[in-house]
Design a protein around this motif. Sequence first.
Motif, PDB file in Angstrom:
ATOM      1  N   PHE A   1     -12.027  -3.274 -16.060  1.00 28.98           N
ATOM      2  CA  PHE A   1     -11.932  -2.047 -15.282  1.00 28.98           C
ATOM      3  C   PHE A   1     -10.644  -1.951 -14.482  1.00 28.98           C
ATOM      4  CE2 PHE A   1     -16.431  -2.288 -16.213  1.00 28.98           C
ATOM      5  CZ  PHE A   1     -16.736  -0.963 -16.507  1.00 28.98           C
ATOM      6  N   TYR A   2      -9.943  -3.085 -14.301  1.00 26.23           N
ATOM      7  CA  TYR A   2      -8.673  -3.006 -13.570  1.00 26.23           C
ATOM      8  C   TYR A   2      -7.516  -2.575 -14.462  1.00 26.23           C
ATOM      9  CZ  TYR A   2      -4.504  -3.871 -10.922  1.00 26.23           C
ATOM     10  OH  TYR A   2      -3.292  -3.686 -10.300  1.00 26.23           O
ATOM     11  N   MET A   3      -7.398  -3.156 -15.641  1.00 25.09           N
ATOM     12  CA  MET A   3      -6.229  -2.897 -16.481  1.00 25.09           C
ATOM     13  C   MET A   3      -6.017  -1.408 -16.790  1.00 25.09           C
ATOM     14  SD  MET A   3      -4.938  -5.798 -16.481  1.00 25.09           S
ATOM     15  CE  MET A   3      -3.479  -5.427 -17.464  1.00 25.09           C
TER      16      MET A   3
ATOM     17  N   TRP B   1       6.791   0.804  -4.060  1.00 22.89           N
ATOM     18  CA  TRP B   1       5.818   0.459  -3.023  1.00 22.89           C
ATOM     19  C   TRP B   1       4.634  -0.291  -3.609  1.00 22.89           C
ATOM     20  CZ3 TRP B   1       6.486   0.352   2.041  1.00 22.89           C
ATOM     21  CH2 TRP B   1       7.595   1.039   2.564  1.00 22.89           C
ATOM     22  N   GLY B   2       4.430  -0.176  -4.911  1.00 28.76           N
ATOM     23  CA  GLY B   2       3.420  -1.004  -5.571  1.00 28.76           C
ATOM     24  C   GLY B   2       3.829  -2.463  -5.507  1.00 28.76           C
ATOM     25  N   THR B   3       5.099  -2.716  -5.734  1.00 31.30           N
ATOM     26  CA  THR B   3       5.610  -4.081  -5.653  1.00 31.30           C
ATOM     27  C   THR B   3       5.537  -4.601  -4.219  1.00 31.30           C
ATOM     28  OG1 THR B   3       7.099  -3.605  -7.486  1.00 31.30           O
ATOM     29  CG2 THR B   3       7.592  -5.550  -6.166  1.00 31.30           C
ATOM     30  N   VAL B   4       5.809  -3.724  -3.243  1.00 31.94           N
ATOM     31  CA  VAL B   4       5.674  -4.124  -1.841  1.00 31.94           C
ATOM     32  C   VAL B   4       4.225  -4.524  -1.550  1.00 31.94           C
ATOM     33  CG1 VAL B   4       5.798  -3.318   0.558  1.00 31.94           C
ATOM     34  CG2 VAL B   4       7.597  -2.689  -1.068  1.00 31.94           C
ATOM     35  N   GLY B   5       3.276  -3.752  -2.081  1.00 36.03           N
ATOM     36  CA  GLY B   5       1.865  -4.084  -1.907  1.00 36.03           C
ATOM     37  C   GLY B   5       1.514  -5.412  -2.543  1.00 36.03           C
ATOM     38  N   PHE B   6       2.054  -5.659  -3.731  1.00 36.52           N
ATOM     39  CA  PHE B   6       1.833  -6.922  -4.439  1.00 36.52           C
ATOM     40  C   PHE B   6       2.340  -8.086  -3.592  1.00 36.52           C
ATOM     41  CE2 PHE B   6       2.270 -10.203  -7.581  1.00 36.52           C
ATOM     42  CZ  PHE B   6       1.400  -9.891  -8.616  1.00 36.52           C
ATOM     43  N   ILE B   7       3.544  -7.942  -3.032  1.00 38.93           N
ATOM     44  CA  ILE B   7       4.153  -8.989  -2.211  1.00 38.93           C
ATOM     45  C   ILE B   7       3.333  -9.238  -0.950  1.00 38.93           C
ATOM     46  CG2 ILE B   7       6.167  -9.591  -0.807  1.00 38.93           C
ATOM     47  CD1 ILE B   7       7.828  -7.876  -2.807  1.00 38.93           C
ATOM     48  N   CYS B   8       2.947  -8.177  -0.274  1.00 42.09           N
ATOM     49  CA  CYS B   8       2.178  -8.321   0.968  1.00 42.09           C
ATOM     50  C   CYS B   8       0.861  -9.046   0.715  1.00 42.09           C
ATOM     51  CB  CYS B   8       1.908  -6.945   1.583  1.00 42.09           C
ATOM     52  SG  CYS B   8       3.373  -6.147   2.266  1.00 42.09           S
ATOM     53  N   ALA B   9       0.201  -8.700  -0.393  1.00 39.98           N
ATOM     54  CA  ALA B   9      -1.065  -9.359  -0.724  1.00 39.98           C
ATOM     55  C   ALA B   9      -0.847 -10.836  -1.038  1.00 39.98           C
ATOM     56  CB  ALA B   9      -1.727  -8.654  -1.909  1.00 39.98           C
ATOM     57  N   MET B  10       0.205 -11.140  -1.802  1.00 44.97           N
ATOM     58  CA  MET B  10       0.522 -12.543  -2.135  1.00 44.97           C
ATOM     59  C   MET B  10       0.757 -13.376  -0.885  1.00 44.97           C
ATOM     60  SD  MET B  10       3.201 -12.379  -5.320  1.00 44.97           S
ATOM     61  CE  MET B  10       3.523 -14.141  -5.210  1.00 44.97           C
ATOM     62  N   ILE B  11       1.589 -12.857   0.011  1.00 45.25           N
ATOM     63  CA  ILE B  11       1.945 -13.599   1.220  1.00 45.25           C
ATOM     64  C   ILE B  11       0.738 -13.741   2.137  1.00 45.25           C
ATOM     65  CG2 ILE B  11       3.359 -13.538   3.316  1.00 45.25           C
ATOM     66  CD1 ILE B  11       5.573 -12.264   1.653  1.00 45.25           C
ATOM     67  N   ALA B  12      -0.046 -12.672   2.256  1.00 49.89           N
ATOM     68  CA  ALA B  12      -1.241 -12.723   3.102  1.00 49.89           C
ATOM     69  C   ALA B  12      -2.219 -13.773   2.599  1.00 49.89           C
ATOM     70  CB  ALA B  12      -1.911 -11.347   3.151  1.00 49.89           C
ATOM     71  N   VAL B  13      -2.443 -13.796   1.282  1.00 50.39           N
ATOM     72  CA  VAL B  13      -3.351 -14.772   0.687  1.00 50.39           C
ATOM     73  C   VAL B  13      -2.842 -16.201   0.922  1.00 50.39           C
ATOM     74  CG1 VAL B  13      -4.093 -15.690  -1.564  1.00 50.39           C
ATOM     75  CG2 VAL B  13      -4.394 -13.266  -1.038  1.00 50.39           C
ATOM     76  N   ASP B  14      -1.536 -16.382   0.819  1.00 43.12           N
ATOM     77  CA  ASP B  14      -0.938 -17.707   1.044  1.00 43.12           C
ATOM     78  C   ASP B  14      -1.100 -18.141   2.503  1.00 43.12           C
ATOM     79  OD1 ASP B  14       1.527 -19.567  -0.367  1.00 43.12           O
ATOM     80  OD2 ASP B  14       1.366 -19.609   1.814  1.00 43.12           O
TER      81      ASP B  14
ATOM     82  N   TRP C   1      -3.974  -6.506  -7.366  1.00 41.48           N
ATOM     83  CA  TRP C   1      -3.570  -7.495  -8.375  1.00 41.48           C
ATOM     84  C   TRP C   1      -2.869  -8.682  -7.718  1.00 41.48           C
ATOM     85  CZ3 TRP C   1      -0.264  -5.985 -13.282  1.00 41.48           C
ATOM     86  CH2 TRP C   1      -0.776  -6.649 -14.400  1.00 41.48           C
ATOM     87  N   GLY C   2      -1.999  -8.396  -6.765  1.00 40.79           N
ATOM     88  CA  GLY C   2      -1.225  -9.443  -6.114  1.00 40.79           C
ATOM     89  C   GLY C   2      -2.076 -10.435  -5.348  1.00 40.79           C
ATOM     90  N   ALA C   3      -3.278 -10.005  -4.947  1.00 42.06           N
ATOM     91  CA  ALA C   3      -4.159 -10.883  -4.177  1.00 42.06           C
ATOM     92  C   ALA C   3      -4.639 -12.083  -4.985  1.00 42.06           C
ATOM     93  CB  ALA C   3      -5.358 -10.090  -3.649  1.00 42.06           C
ATOM     94  N   TRP C   4      -4.613 -11.973  -6.345  1.00 41.37           N
ATOM     95  CA  TRP C   4      -5.111 -13.105  -7.138  1.00 41.37           C
ATOM     96  C   TRP C   4      -4.274 -13.461  -8.369  1.00 41.37           C
ATOM     97  CZ3 TRP C   4      -6.317 -12.467 -12.274  1.00 41.37           C
ATOM     98  CH2 TRP C   4      -6.568 -11.160 -12.723  1.00 41.37           C
TER      99      TRP C   4
ATOM    100  N   ALA D   1     -11.974  -6.209  -1.697  1.00 41.26           N
ATOM    101  CA  ALA D   1     -11.926  -5.333  -0.523  1.00 41.26           C
ATOM    102  C   ALA D   1     -10.858  -4.249  -0.692  1.00 41.26           C
ATOM    103  CB  ALA D   1     -11.652  -6.167   0.729  1.00 41.26           C
ATOM    104  N   LEU D   2      -9.694  -4.639  -1.190  1.00 43.72           N
ATOM    105  CA  LEU D   2      -8.618  -3.680  -1.425  1.00 43.72           C
ATOM    106  C   LEU D   2      -9.009  -2.663  -2.499  1.00 43.72           C
ATOM    107  CD1 LEU D   2      -5.640  -6.216  -1.378  1.00 43.72           C
ATOM    108  CD2 LEU D   2      -6.075  -4.434   0.338  1.00 43.72           C
ATOM    109  N   ALA D   3      -9.731  -3.127  -3.517  1.00 45.26           N
ATOM    110  CA  ALA D   3     -10.150  -2.244  -4.606  1.00 45.26           C
ATOM    111  C   ALA D   3     -11.126  -1.177  -4.115  1.00 45.26           C
ATOM    112  CB  ALA D   3     -10.771  -3.060  -5.732  1.00 45.26           C
ATOM    113  N   VAL D   4     -12.020  -1.545  -3.198  1.00 42.47           N
ATOM    114  CA  VAL D   4     -12.960  -0.566  -2.646  1.00 42.47           C
ATOM    115  C   VAL D   4     -12.199   0.514  -1.879  1.00 42.47           C
ATOM    116  CG1 VAL D   4     -14.792  -0.217  -0.946  1.00 42.47           C
ATOM    117  CG2 VAL D   4     -14.925  -2.142  -2.535  1.00 42.47           C
ATOM    118  N   ILE D   5     -11.216   0.092  -1.102  1.00 45.12           N
ATOM    119  CA  ILE D   5     -10.419   1.054  -0.325  1.00 45.12           C
ATOM    120  C   ILE D   5      -9.716   2.046  -1.237  1.00 45.12           C
ATOM    121  CG2 ILE D   5      -8.428   1.308   1.216  1.00 45.12           C
ATOM    122  CD1 ILE D   5      -9.194  -1.450   2.396  1.00 45.12           C
TER     123      ILE D   5
END
Length: 409
Positions: free
Chosen positions: A105-107, A138-151, A18-21, A167-171
Motif C-alpha cells: 500500500f505504500y509503493m 521537500w520530500g527529501t527534506v522529510g526523508f532526512i528529518c525522519a532518518m535523523i529523528a529515528v537515529d 519512508w525515511g523513518a525505516w 504515525a506519519l502515515a496516519v497524518i
Amino acid sequence: MSVKYRLIIMSFLQYAIWGAWLISLGAYLGGGLEFSGRQIGSFFATMGIASLFMPAIMGIIADRWIPAQKLLGICHIIGAALLVAAAPQTEYFPLYSLILCSVMFYMPTISLSNSVAYNALSSAGLDTVKAFPPIRVWGTVGFICAMIAVDLLGFARTSMQLYTSAALAVILGIYSFTLPNCPTCKVAKNQSWVDTMGLRAFALFKQKKMAVFFIFSMLLGVSLQITNAFANDYLTNFFGSNEAYKGTFGVEHANILISISQMSETLCILLIPFFLKRFGIKNVMLISMFAWVLRFALLGTGNPGDGVWMLVLSMLVYGVAFDFFNISGSLYVDKETDPSIRSSAQGVFMIMTNGFGAFFGSYAAGEVVDRTGWPDSWFIFAGYALVVGLLFAVIFKSKHHPNEIKEMI
C-alpha cells in the motif's frame, strides 16, 4: 494556503514515512534480529514485488474510479495499520509478511502523489517541469528529518522505527483528503476492455523509445535498493565488529552519515531543470548511471576511520545517482504520455524501476553479499552499474535535445 505549500506538506510527509525505516531497517534486521544477507535482501525485495502490480492497479483505479488524492489517503491509512501490526514481530515469516503487505500500500503512493502534484499544478496554470522539483525537494527534506529523528531517538536498531513511520502515515492519510481533487476519466460507451480497465498505458511498450526507456528503468532500478538494504548494515554491523572502528561516528550514527545522501538530493533536485536545459534528457540520465558507479566504488574503498571522506563523497554522489534518473524519468513519462493515462503511465514507470528492478536487485544483492562478503560486493555492484551505463549510452535515443528541453522548461 497556496497549492504549492499544500503540495510541499504532502511531499514532506510522503517521504518522511519512508525515511523513518528504509535506511535503518537493514541494521535492525542484521543486528537486532540477526537475519542473513538473503533474508535482509528479501525484505527490500518486497518493494519490488509490490511495485510489480500495485502502482499500476492503483493508477488505474485513480484514473477511472477513485480520485487520486482520496486513494492516496486510503493507502496510507491501511499501510499504517499494517506497520503497527509488524512492529512487535521478531520471527522472519510474520515480520516479512506484514512488511510485504504494508509496502503493497505504500509503493503506489509514490506515483499517486506525483499524479496529485502534477494535476494540482496544471489546474493552477503552473508549469510542472519548473514547479515540481522545488516541491519534490521537500520530500527529501522529510526523508532526512525522519532518518535523523529515528537515529537520535535511538530507534534505528529497534522496531520503534516502524511505529514512527505508521504515525506519519496516519497524518498524511488524513491530510490527503483535503488536497485538490483529481478528476477521474469517465468510461465511454463501446470502448475496448483495454480502455475500460485502464490498461492503455501498457501499450507504451509498442513505442520503441518508451520500451527502451522502461527496460533501462528496470536495469537501473536494480541499483536503487542495494544501498538502502545494505549501507546501514555495512556501516553498523560490518565495521562495528572491527575494534579499529568501534565508537566512530559512522558506526554509531550510520543513519546520520547516510542522511548526507538525502541532503545531496535536495540540491540535485533543484539542479535538474538546469541540467535538462544544458545537456538534454539522455545525458542527464547517463550522468545518473555513472554516478552509481562512483557511489558503489567509494563505499567499497572507504571506511569510518581515515577513509571516512570517501564514504562522505559516496553519500554526496547519491543525490546525482538517484534524482537525475528518477525525477527526470518521471518528468519524461509525464511529457510523453496523454493526460488520460498519466497516473497509469507513472505506475508503469514504478513497475519497472521499483518493481522488477528492485525485486531482482534486492535478491541478487543479498546473494552477492552472502557469497562475496564486504567490501568486495560493492565493487561487483559498481561493475554492473558501469555496464548498464555504457549500454544506455549506445542504445537509448531521445528526441529531447537541449534546445527542445529549453522550450519544455
